[in-house]
Design an enzyme around this catalytic site. Structure first.
Site, mmCIF file in Angstrom:
data_model
loop_
_atom_site.group_PDB
_atom_site.id
_atom_site.type_symbol
_atom_site.label_atom_id
_atom_site.label_comp_id
_atom_site.label_asym_id
_atom_site.label_seq_id
_atom_site.Cartn_x
_atom_site.Cartn_y
_atom_site.Cartn_z
ATOM 1 N N THR A 1 0.847 -1.203 0.000
ATOM 2 C CA THR A 1 0.000 0.000 0.000
ATOM 3 C C THR A 1 0.878 1.247 0.000
ATOM 4 O O THR A 1 1.945 1.255 0.596
ATOM 5 C CB THR A 1 -0.910 -0.009 1.245
ATOM 6 N N THR B 1 4.257 4.147 -3.850
ATOM 7 C CA THR B 1 5.258 3.345 -4.576
ATOM 8 C C THR B 1 4.665 1.988 -4.947
ATOM 9 O O THR B 1 4.757 1.544 -6.092
ATOM 10 C CB THR B 1 6.526 3.163 -3.719
ATOM 11 N N GLY C 1 6.087 -0.653 0.015
ATOM 12 C CA GLY C 1 6.923 0.521 0.234
ATOM 13 C C GLY C 1 7.332 0.624 1.692
ATOM 14 O O GLY C 1 7.086 -0.288 2.488
ATOM 15 N N LYS D 1 7.043 1.704 8.785
ATOM 16 C CA LYS D 1 5.947 1.727 7.823
ATOM 17 C C LYS D 1 4.695 2.220 8.524
ATOM 18 O O LYS D 1 4.674 2.343 9.743
ATOM 19 C CB LYS D 1 5.709 0.304 7.271
ATOM 20 N N GLU E 1 -0.413 -4.911 6.334
ATOM 21 C CA GLU E 1 0.902 -5.016 5.681
ATOM 22 C C GLU E 1 1.811 -5.947 6.444
ATOM 23 O O GLU E 1 2.512 -6.776 5.867
ATOM 24 C CB GLU E 1 1.556 -3.631 5.573
HETATM 25 O O1 DER Z 1 1.894 3.083 4.840
HETATM 26 C C1 DER Z 1 2.787 2.357 4.410
HETATM 27 O O2 DER Z 1 3.330 1.452 5.076
HETATM 28 C C2 DER Z 1 3.318 2.650 3.037
HETATM 29 O O3 DER Z 1 3.899 1.506 2.479
HETATM 30 C C3 DER Z 1 4.346 3.742 3.202
HETATM 31 O O4 DER Z 1 5.207 3.344 4.194
HETATM 32 C C4 DER Z 1 5.116 4.038 1.930
HETATM 33 O O5 DER Z 1 4.309 4.870 1.203
HETATM 34 P P1 DER Z 1 4.881 5.657 -0.075
HETATM 35 O O6 DER Z 1 5.335 4.571 -1.033
HETATM 36 O O7 DER Z 1 3.679 6.404 -0.565
HETATM 37 O O8 DER Z 1 6.008 6.533 0.377
#
Ligand code: DER
Length: 231
Positions: free
Chosen positions: A28, A31, A84, A96, A105
């Site tokens: 999520t 990225t 991400g 995260k 996640e």
């Molecule tokens: O919320 C999360 O864990 C997302 O993976 C975050 O950590 C990374 O988000 P981004 O790719 O929008 O920077």
């Protein structure tokens, strides 16, 4: 430098690790969104995979991209989770939860043989903690939980102001799991595994954004190109 282009480059490199027959955890955030987008193109080109989404947002996107979905009730093990991170340290421990999806996640990453973390290289840090640590809590007994959190921080030699996460409309943010999130900017966390253990022991804490020992590979895209770091 176009950060979004870097995110897409990291996502594209992660896709090279995907083979037909794989069961994937779908992350999520902005990225991971690129990854799911590019994965949809591979599926249309005939690659046979199934995915378990880590949020309702990713589920909706994956359905729109034609990525076949399943759940961790149908299957109990995944080959690779691609997700991400808000911060990545040299041990590949992560912060995260910036997107509020940390509970699903972590469940999905923990059920995976490998976790590939994809990011622009601004996420790479020597020490975790400049990014506020998201901690998912149950609303019941919140003041008592916050007191216990304060004691855990003190034991770990860190401190910071606890902020209850609000949505854009000013209401308290509610996660897919129906919980709240407290964000705490702790500064440099000397011993992430120790803090992770202390926080996990608090009854009102559902989960926290310290991902310890889960990341197996980091794919970082920067102005100088792409770096792949194995744990
Ligand atoms: O919320 C999360 O864990 C997302 O993976 C975050 O950590 C990374 O988000 P981004 O790719 O929008 O920077």
């Amino acid at each position: 430098i176009d950060m979004d282009a870097l995110k897409r480059q990291a996502a594209a490199r992660a896709l090279e690790e995907v083979e037909s027959g794989m069961r994937l955890g779908l992350g999520t955030g902005s990225t991971a969104k690129h990854f799911v987008d590019l994965l949809g193109e591979k599926v249309r080109a005939g690659v046979k995979i199934v995915g378990v989404p880590t949020s309702e947002a990713t589920r909706a996107q994956a359905e729109a991209c034609g990525v076949p979905l399943t759940t961790l009730d149908e299957i109990d093990r995944l080959d690779i989770t691609i997700d991400g991170a808000d911060e990545i340290n040299p041990a590949l421990d992560l912060i995260k939860g910036g997107g509020g999806a940390l509970l699903r996640e972590k469940i999905v990453a923990s059920a995976s043989a490998r976790m590939i973390v994809i990011a622009d290289d601004s996420k790479w840090v020597e020490r975790l903690g400049r990014f506020p640590l998201p901690i998912e809590v149950i609303p019941f007994g919140l003041a008592a939980t916050q007191r216990a959190m304060g004691e855990a921080f003190a034991k770990a030699g860190v401190s910071g102001q606890m902020l209850l996460r609000k949505s854009a409309d000013g209401h308290v943010f509610v996660t897919d799991g129906g919980h709240w999130i407290i964000d705490v900017r702790l500064g440099e966390i000397e011993d992430p595994p120790r803090l992770a253990g202390l926080l996990s022991a608090i009854p009102g804490v559902v989960e926290h954004g310290l991902f310890i020992g889960l990341g197996s590979t980091a794919i970082l895209a920067g102005a100088q190109g792409i770096r792949v770091i194995q744990r």
